[in-house]
Design a protein around this motif. Structure first.
Motif, PDB file in Angstrom:
ATOM      1  N   PHE A 483     -52.522  -9.932  36.116  1.00  0.00           N
ATOM      2  CA  PHE A 483     -52.850 -10.671  34.896  1.00  0.00           C
ATOM      3  C   PHE A 483     -54.319 -10.468  34.525  1.00  0.00           C
ATOM      4  O   PHE A 483     -54.660 -10.238  33.353  1.00  0.00           O
ATOM      5  CB  PHE A 483     -52.556 -12.160  35.103  1.00  0.00           C
ATOM      6  CG  PHE A 483     -52.955 -13.034  33.948  1.00  0.00           C
ATOM      7  CD1 PHE A 483     -52.359 -12.895  32.700  1.00  0.00           C
ATOM      8  CD2 PHE A 483     -53.940 -14.000  34.105  1.00  0.00           C
ATOM      9  CE1 PHE A 483     -52.732 -13.705  31.640  1.00  0.00           C
ATOM     10  CE2 PHE A 483     -54.319 -14.817  33.051  1.00  0.00           C
ATOM     11  CZ  PHE A 483     -53.708 -14.665  31.807  1.00  0.00           C
ATOM     12  N   SER A 487     -55.901  -8.695  31.207  1.00  0.00           N
ATOM     13  CA  SER A 487     -56.770  -9.524  30.356  1.00  0.00           C
ATOM     14  C   SER A 487     -58.146  -8.897  30.195  1.00  0.00           C
ATOM     15  O   SER A 487     -58.710  -8.872  29.097  1.00  0.00           O
ATOM     16  CB  SER A 487     -56.913 -10.922  30.961  1.00  0.00           C
ATOM     17  OG  SER A 487     -55.668 -11.557  31.101  1.00  0.00           O
ATOM     18  N   SER A 493     -61.507 -10.719  25.520  1.00  0.00           N
ATOM     19  CA  SER A 493     -60.189 -11.294  25.739  1.00  0.00           C
ATOM     20  C   SER A 493     -60.215 -12.816  25.694  1.00  0.00           C
ATOM     21  O   SER A 493     -61.074 -13.458  26.302  1.00  0.00           O
ATOM     22  CB  SER A 493     -59.642 -10.844  27.095  1.00  0.00           C
ATOM     23  OG  SER A 493     -58.450 -11.518  27.403  1.00  0.00           O
ATOM     24  N   GLU A 495     -58.071 -14.497  27.142  1.00  0.00           N
ATOM     25  CA  GLU A 495     -57.497 -14.909  28.419  1.00  0.00           C
ATOM     26  C   GLU A 495     -58.504 -14.831  29.565  1.00  0.00           C
ATOM     27  O   GLU A 495     -58.138 -15.041  30.723  1.00  0.00           O
ATOM     28  CB  GLU A 495     -56.286 -14.023  28.766  1.00  0.00           C
ATOM     29  CG  GLU A 495     -55.149 -14.096  27.765  1.00  0.00           C
ATOM     30  CD  GLU A 495     -54.438 -15.450  27.782  1.00  0.00           C
ATOM     31  OE1 GLU A 495     -54.830 -16.323  28.584  1.00  0.00           O
ATOM     32  OE2 GLU A 495     -53.504 -15.632  26.995  1.00  0.00           O
ATOM     33  N   ALA A 496     -59.765 -14.550  29.259  1.00  0.00           N
ATOM     34  CA  ALA A 496     -60.748 -14.360  30.327  1.00  0.00           C
ATOM     35  C   ALA A 496     -60.882 -15.599  31.207  1.00  0.00           C
ATOM     36  O   ALA A 496     -61.023 -15.489  32.432  1.00  0.00           O
ATOM     37  CB  ALA A 496     -62.110 -13.996  29.725  1.00  0.00           C
ATOM     38  N   ALA A 499     -57.734 -15.992  33.437  1.00  0.00           N
ATOM     39  CA  ALA A 499     -57.746 -14.946  34.462  1.00  0.00           C
ATOM     40  C   ALA A 499     -58.780 -15.252  35.531  1.00  0.00           C
ATOM     41  O   ALA A 499     -58.520 -15.085  36.740  1.00  0.00           O
ATOM     42  CB  ALA A 499     -58.018 -13.598  33.812  1.00  0.00           C
TER      43      ALA A 499
END
Length: 574
Positions: A483, A487, A493, A495-496, A499
């Motif tokens: 993941f 990311s 991103s 989603e940093a 993650a």
């Protein structure tokens, strides 16, 4: 009321914060060589006793009496000075002189140890000190990290001239450190620094305004400035060493405009600096100022993580003491199932942060000895602990305050000060978003994710980690790394943060499982904690599903009593 008359309000003041924390001693026995641990143990115990009593009183006094700025002498000379409360000066003497917390790791002889002490030892002492006094840990960290930065990037003459005073334990001779980076238009975006550096009369001069400078009256400060004639942005930055006094003893050409009225860390001064052609020394190369300053920033970030871990430990220990001794409705609070669940939710991130800083400090020591893998691990684990532990501290300290009830909101108790101080960790040395993106940057630009993955997998493969635990944690680790890799592949991103959190939870769970496998007393509490991280932080859950783990299985964690292997395995998610 007679002073010896019993009270219904539990008070932990006077406890030894080292002796009453058996997990800390057990962990240090795992991470430190036996001879070194035996040498340091009585000194850790002495600091634990002081932190639980006298130092806590000094810290409360220093918090109530913040430093003040004197713009001139009484005879009208333009010599600024900062008045510090006597309680804070006493704290400084103990930390800088008696324990040598800024000198540890830089030279032999500190605390009567013939070699340089490892960073792990320094952070163990810091972990205890911060449970009493948070603010002082900032100048301690900056003095330590400035010494490292100067040693790595300064020329021999500069090191010879200034390093001895930075490492002195003579309180009258020692020189404290600071770093001046932030400007009104250059906070997280350091490339926008506008402070000028130029040559005049054969020396470097600095002009400009620095907006947030903690320990502003330090004897030496590292300053980022844009060098005249160089390109805009990072490529034009230089790193400069700024002395408070010139060689003739006169004040350098800069002034403290005012001190900040801060929410927390009130015991130390933070101010605004106006540089007026101040004399400075170039450190390293022009154009590499930010890369060189990163040495100081990363050490400060790790220090932030250690401080957050210590604040959580103090908060949880206070909450546990209250719950064990406070009665309501005919029972002690700790015997109430809902309170047990609340305490466990505080305990878990507290122990994660403890394992993270100990393991990271050990990696940092190996990296300093030339271990290339440890250097890459340090690069990614440092922003991870800064990101997650500092965020967890905000929640844990507030929840612990609630356990004490109304008294927890009163400034006579430690809770308000701890809550205010805990809020700082997610701001200084990079906000949460900035630090999460730095985790991603380290993975993308420096390829740190594969070494982290391989290292954690190798720890899990250790013969001492039970097979069921290895399987569950390895599956979560592989998923988290996949993941994170997806990311971090994007420069910006969204989603940093998720993650980074996943990697932090995986790393801390693996470290705790590894520690349990090495516990000299056969105590599997840390394996149980690793299983709880796996269940509550890394596996998918139905938020409305009942928890299938009986509280009887987790109660020993709150009582800080040893746990057998079968008890720990009973907490492993299916």
């Amino acid at each position: 009321m007679h002073p010896d008359q019993p009270t219904a309000i539990p008070d932990r003041h006077g406890d030894n914060l080292f002796l009453n924390d058996p997990s800390l001693a057990g962990l240090l026995r795992i991470y430190l060589p036996d001879a070194l641990y035996r040498h340091l143990e009585p000194r850790l115990s002495a600091l634990g006793a002081a932190a639980g009593g006298h130092l806590d009183e000094l810290a409360r006094a220093a918090d109530r009496h913040p430093p003040t700025l004197n713009p001139r002498t009484r005879t009208g000379q333009d010599r600024q000075s900062i008045d510090k409360h006597p309680a804070f000066i006493e704290l400084e003497r103990l930390a800088f002189s008696e324990y040598g917390l800024a000198a540890q790791g830089h030279r032999p002889g500190v605390l009567d140890w013939p070699e340089r002490l490892p960073r792990l030892a320094k952070y163990a002492f810091t972990y205890l000190l911060v449970q009493a006094e948070f603010g002082l840990c900032c100048p301690l960290s900056m003095t330590d990290s400035l010494s490292s930065t100067l040693s790595l990037h300064g020329d021999a003459a500069l090191i010879e001239r200034y390093l001895p005073a930075l490492l002195s334990q003579d309180f009258e001779q020692l020189c404290q450190g600071a770093m001046f980076i932030t400007e009104q238009g250059a906070g997280s975006d350091v490339s926008r620094v506008e402070t000028r550096a130029y040559r005049q009369d054969g020396e470097w001069r600095l002009e400009g305004d620095k907006w947030f400078c903690s320990n502003p009256d330090a004897g030496l400060a590292m300053v980022l400035a844009h060098v005249d004639g160089e390109p805009d942005g990072f490529k034009g930055l230089g790193l400069f060493l700024l002395p408070r006094l010139l060689s003739d003893g006169e004040p350098n050409r800069y002034r403290i405009v005012r001190l900040k009225d801060k929410l927390g860390s009130r015991s130390i001064a933070s101010g605004e600096i106006h540089l007026e052609g101040a004399s400075a020394h170039l450190v390293g190369e022009v154009g590499r100022g930010f890369q060189q300053m990163a040495t100081m920033i990363n050490l400060s970030r790790l220090s932030n993580g250690v401080r957050s871990a210590g604040l959580m430990r103090r908060a949880v220990a206070e909450a546990l003491h209250t719950a064990r001794h406070r009665q309501a409705f005919g029972r002690h609070l700790i015997d109430m199932p809902l309170m047990q669940r609340s305490l466990l939710k505080m305990l878990l991130p507290t122990e994660q942060a403890r394992s993270m800083f100990l393991h990271l400090a050990a990696c940092m020591d190996r990296a300093a000895a030339g271990d290339a893998e440890a250097a890459q691990l340090t690069r990614i684990l440092t922003p991870l602990i800064k990101f997650r532990a500092c965020r967890d501290a905000r929640q844990v300290t507030q929840d612990a305050m609630e356990v004490r009830g109304g008294c927890g909101y009163i400034e006579e108790w430690s809770d308000p000060r701890i809550v205010r101080d805990a809020l700082l960790g997610s701001i200084w040395e990079g906000t949460s978003n900035i630090v999460a993106l730095d985790v991603a940057r380290s993975a993308r630009r420096e390829a740190t994710l594969p070494p982290l993955h391989a290292y954690l997998a190798r720890l899990l493969a250790d013969a001492g980690v039970p097979a069921p635990s290895r399987a569950g944690l390895r599956l979560a680790l592989d998923r988290a790394v996949d993941f994170a890799a997806a990311s971090f592949d994007q420069a910006d991103s969204v989603e940093a943060r998720r993650a980074a959190s996943a990697l932090y939870h995986c790393a801390s769970a693996v470290f705790m499982a590894w520690e349990a496998a090495r516990d000299p007393d056969g105590d599997y509490r840390r394996l149980a904690l690793a299983h709880l991280v796996l269940k509550h932080r890394l596996l998918p859950q139905n938020p409305l599903a009942a928890d299938d783990a009986p509280l009887s299985l987790t109660r020993p964690l709150l009582d800080e009593t040893p746990l057998r292997l079968e008890q720990a395995l009973a907490l492993l998610p299916a």
